[in-house]
Each structure stands twice: as C-alpha cells, then as structure tokens.
Design a protein around this motif. Structure first.
Motif, short mmCIF file in Angstrom:
data_model
loop_
_atom_site.label_atom_id
_atom_site.label_comp_id
_atom_site.label_asym_id
_atom_site.label_seq_id
_atom_site.Cartn_x
_atom_site.Cartn_y
_atom_site.Cartn_z
N ASP A 1 0.82 -1.21 0.00
CA ASP A 1 0.00 0.00 0.00
C ASP A 1 0.85 1.26 0.00
O ASP A 1 0.40 2.31 -0.42
N ALA B 1 -2.30 -10.13 -1.83
CA ALA B 1 -3.52 -10.10 -2.64
C ALA B 1 -4.71 -10.57 -1.79
O ALA B 1 -5.78 -9.95 -1.81
N LEU B 2 -4.52 -11.64 -1.01
CA LEU B 2 -5.60 -12.12 -0.14
C LEU B 2 -5.95 -11.08 0.92
O LEU B 2 -7.12 -10.88 1.27
N ARG B 3 -4.91 -10.44 1.45
CA ARG B 3 -5.12 -9.41 2.48
C ARG B 3 -6.01 -8.29 1.97
O ARG B 3 -6.81 -7.72 2.72
N LYS B 4 -5.86 -7.96 0.68
CA LYS B 4 -6.70 -6.90 0.11
C LYS B 4 -8.16 -7.32 0.02
O LYS B 4 -9.06 -6.51 0.13
N ARG B 5 -8.37 -8.63 -0.20
CA ARG B 5 -9.74 -9.11 -0.42
C ARG B 5 -10.44 -9.53 0.86
O ARG B 5 -11.66 -9.52 0.94
N HIS B 6 -9.64 -10.01 1.84
CA HIS B 6 -10.27 -10.64 3.01
C HIS B 6 -10.31 -9.70 4.21
O HIS B 6 -9.27 -9.34 4.75
N PRO B 7 -11.51 -9.31 4.65
CA PRO B 7 -11.63 -8.32 5.73
C PRO B 7 -11.03 -8.79 7.05
O PRO B 7 -10.70 -7.96 7.90
N GLN C 1 -9.94 -20.89 5.45
CA GLN C 1 -11.25 -20.24 5.40
C GLN C 1 -12.28 -21.18 6.00
O GLN C 1 -12.45 -22.29 5.52
#
Ligand code: TEU
Length: 496
Positions: A47, A423-429, A495
C-alpha cells in the motif's frame, strides 16, 4: 488514494535507498531506481513505501546524518527525481512515507559548521552518558567544550529546548507535505528531549541503550517529547488525504509506547516486540497478547515488523527460510499494519561473512556490531552482476537463485508467497482488521480465529500436527502433505 485511515491496516514496504535499485550504475541505489521498480512493488501488492533517508548527507550513518533536510543527496538523485517518484507512485495507488531525523543532524549541517552552539547540546564538562554505537556520548571541540551525540560523533544531538530548532522542523514537515508525502517515519522518536540538568545515568554495567528496562535512561522517553508531537499533529491534520506519522520509539513497555499514539500525537508506533520474539508458538502468543494491549490502550490496531535495516534479517534470526515464511504469514494475518523490509520478499538471509574492511556501519567501528549484513543490495537478475555494477557491498553469488528474476515465475517462490498473501489481504476483511480469538491448540502450535471466518495455524514444533479444522486452505507458507497435517515450521490460512 482512498480513505484517510489507510495506515490502520496498510502494508508498508521499507526501501533502503542505497541498496534497493541502482538506475545510474554507480553501485549505489537511487530514487530513479525506486521509480523504475514501482511496477514490481505494485505487483507485490504493497500500500505504501517508506524511504529511509535520501537527504544530503556525508553518510557517516547511512544517511541518518542529515546535512540538508530539504534536498536529495546527489548520490540518490535530485528533488526532480523525488517529485517524479511520488507522482508515479501515487498514479499506481502507492503512498510514500519519508524518514524524518529530528534527534540529531550531521556535523556537516550548516548550523553545526557555523558554530551555532545553542542549537546543539554543548557543555563545559561531559556526563557519563554512552553513545548507542559505543564509547562516550560526548566529543570535545577546539576550545575545550563538549557536544552531545547519542549516536556517532558525526551526529550531534539537536537542542529541542531552542524554539528555532522547533520552528525549523515544523517547516521541514511542511516542505515535504507540500511535495505530496503521505507520512513520516520519525527516527529515534523517544529521543530529542533530555532530562533537566543532564543527570548522570550512574549505572556502569553494559551498554546503556540496552538498559531501557523499567528504569528509563535520562535521554530517552522523557515526557517533554510529547509536546513536540502535539505541535506536529495539527500540521499533519491540516493537509488533506490522510497524512500520518509512525514513531520509531524503543521504550520499555506497551504502556509507554501507547503514549506516542493518539489523536493529538502520532498515528502509529513501531511495535518491535514481534521482531524480538523467538520462533516458538508460546513466545509468539506472549508477544501478540502484549502487543494487543498497546492496541487496546490507544484504540487503534498496532504495527508488526519482522525485519528492518537495523536488525539481522528474519530468515537468519529464525534459522531457516521455512520459518521466516511461516512467521511472515503469521504477521500478515494479525490485526494492524505490517512493515516489510526490502528483500524479505525474496527470502534474503543476513550476509554474515562481509569482510571487515567493507563494513560501513559506525556501530561496527565503535562497538563491533554491524548492521551491514541486512543492507546488502537486492539481487534483481540471475546472471552476471545480479542487476548491479560494482555494488557498494558485494552481493553473494548464491543470491542469483534468490533474484527477483529467478523467483518471478516459480509458484513456490517466496516472492510469489508474498504476492499471494498481500492479494488475499486486500480481499479478506479478517486479515489486517477485525478481531482475534485464541483457539485451543497442542503445545508448539498457535491457532487463532480471525473474524469473520478465518483460522490461522502455525506449527513451530518438530512433528507434523493433525488438526480437525474444517475449511479450505487459502494459503500455506510451505508445501502441505495430502494427509491433512501441518508440517513443522509452517503457517496456514484456512477459510472456515
Ligand atoms: O535507530 C535508532 C536506534 O535506537 C537503533 O540504532 C538501535 O538502537 C540499534 O539499531 C540497535 O541495533 C535509528 C535508525 O533506524 C538507525 O539506522 C540509525 O542509525 C539511528 O536511528 C540513528 O539515526
């Protein structure tokens, strides 16, 4: 660039400019080298970047000795290069944080050269304070007076009781904010203010810097330092777009650290506890619980760090690449922001066998400790010079296999693990935000549930563990066998 609270769960990538990428082929990294690698950083998924000092400097301490706070050292380029870097970074959605070094300047700063002694700490007699880099914290000048330097003699401490020093730094803040920076990393943020009368420490065993403990030394973490941050915060808040500051403060407890953070002071402080933890489920848990205490106190998530330019790289500290990858996946699943250090995404180890005559860290000359091994230039290509011509520190030839080029298309590479995790961090709250709940787990296993619906398991033991956790494996720090067990030195994200 999104909301003003971006820093709360940001992944910030530390660039050590001398070692990151060299565009002009002089063996030193530069700002144009950073600009040319923004595509790489964007694909990595960070970021923001934090640039260690690139200001005019004689480089007595890798640039943490600043001679002109408003210019770029010719070694790193020019202000025009800085402007181009920030413009291109912002176009890619990458924020830019710069390093601010307010505790001391270079002895080549015009104030020190002009003999403006009231802007530094001059005394007729020294006290017993020791330099963090070893030896006395005082150096005598021609007429017999002594000046204070908590670090190298080339880094005289500024006198923050002098209003001119305060005014100058408020102006320096505005200078970089006007150029568009998104924030500051405040160097030695627990320094600046010294106890009234400069009392002796009195204790003589061991370097004073390591005595922080509960008895604080009279030159760090003094109450008055908070007045400075209360002066700075309105300046940051007067600019649009979420400008922030993160403190580098080595203090004795989460409670002391929390005092640097809040709506009137700085936005964040580095939480170094995680970096100091051993690779063991129990030590990680202890440190995470301690860190969350700080977060509770300030009402904002904390920060996580595994490596930086001052400490041995975590591959070497934790003893293997597998462990480093496991620690990284644990860090990236914790609530708060994460600070990465350039090269950790390639799985670089500490270079332990640099010849003494090449080492440049002032701490090496004075106390035999060298931070050069984590500052070796990054290998970009797999062939020949690994992307550098005559680098300022030699790059081990084995690093050809760790180069960004070598890792690019290898799905099992550390580079691709970092990319997948970010990438997962961006998608997963639940990653970066949300709550954390400890799950029962066998000894040597750390298991947490992150709300909503994500389970993180780390096995630091010597045997594989079988866990009855229904769900899909989102990511794993190492290969998983088909029998559903988690091998030693492995973290998995599941998950629910
Ligand atoms: O570091 C401050 C600091 O306290 C560290 O020097 C730490 O004590 C040491 O690294 C232990 O290994 C900051 C910068 O990060 C560092 O690079 C500078 O040398 C120092 O300030 C002086 O500006």
């Amino acid at each position: 660039l999104g909301n003003d609270d971006w820093w709360r769960d940001a992944v910030v990538y530390q660039v050590y400019p001398r070692s990151f990428a060299d565009a002009n082929g002089d063996g030193m990294g530069d700002l144009e080298g950073v600009r040319q690698h923004l595509g790489y950083l964007s694909r990595l998924g960070v970021d923001a970047i934090w640039l260690s000092p690139f200001y005019t400097s004689p480089m007595a301490d890798g640039g943490y000795d600043v001679a002109d706070y408003r210019d770029v050292d010719p070694m790193f380029g020019s202000l025009a290069d800085f402007d181009a870097l920030i413009t291109d970074a912002h176009a890619l959605g990458i924020r830019v944080i710069v390093d601010l070094v307010p505790n001391h300047s270079s002895d080549q700063h015009p104030w020190f050269k002009a003999g403006l002694r009231d802007r530094y700490v001059f005394r007729d007699r020294p006290n017993d304070w020791e330099s963090i880099f070893g030896g006395p914290a005082w150096t005598q000048v021609e007429d017999g007076q002594w000046y204070l330097h908590l670090f190298a003699p080339e880094q005289p401490d500024l006198n923050w009781d002098n209003p001119e020093v305060r005014a100058e730094f408020r102006d320096i803040l505005r200078f970089w904010l006007d150029r568009g920076v998104d924030g500051f990393r405040v160097d030695v943020a627990h320094g600046m203010i010294k106890a009234e009368g400069l009392p002796d420490v009195g204790q003589k065993d061991g370097p004073q810097a390591e005595m922080l403990g509960d008895e604080r030394v009279p030159y760090f973490d003094q109450d008055g330092v908070h007045d400075i941050y209360r002066e700075w915060r309105p300046i940051l808040d007067s600019y649009p777009g979420g400008r922030m500051a993160v403190a580098e403060a080595w203090v004795s407890s989460p409670e002391r650290l929390a005092r640097y953070v809040g709506p009137d002071e700085l936005h964040q402080a580095f939480n170094f506890e995680f970096m100091m933890a051993d690779f063991h489920a129990k030590s990680f848990r202890t440190v995470i619980e301690k860190s969350l205490r700080e977060a509770d106190l300030v009402g904002a998530p904390t920060t996580w760090v595994l490596s930086n330019h001052d400490k041995p790289r975590h591959v070497t500290r934790h003893g293997s690449l597998a462990r480093a990858r496991a620690a990284t996946l644990l860090m990236l699943a914790l609530p708060g922001s994460a600070y990465l250090y350039n090269g950790e995404e390639l799985g670089l180890p500490e270079v332990l066998d640099l010849p003494d005559e090449l080492r440049q860290d002032p701490a090496f000359l004075r106390r035999g400790e060298s931070r050069d091994g984590c500052r070796v230039p990054l290998p970009w290509t797999s062939t020949g010079d690994l992307g550098w011509r005559d680098p300022w520190l030699p790059i081990p030839s084995e690093w050809a296999a760790l180069s960004a080029e070598a890792q690019e298309d290898d799905p099992g590479s550390t580079l691709n693990l970092y990319r997948a995790a970010l990438a997962l961090r961006k998608r997963h709250p639940a990653l970066g935000g949300g709550t954390l709940r400890w799950l029962d787990s066998p000894k040597d296993v750390l298991a947490v549930e992150r709300d909503p619906g994500l389970v993180v398991v780390l096995n630091t033991g010597e045997e594989p563990v079988a866990l009855d956790l229904p769900g899909e494996v989102l990511l794993s720090s190492g290969p998983l066998p088909a029998d559903g067990t988690i091998p030693p030195d492995t973290t998995v994200w599941i998950q629910r």
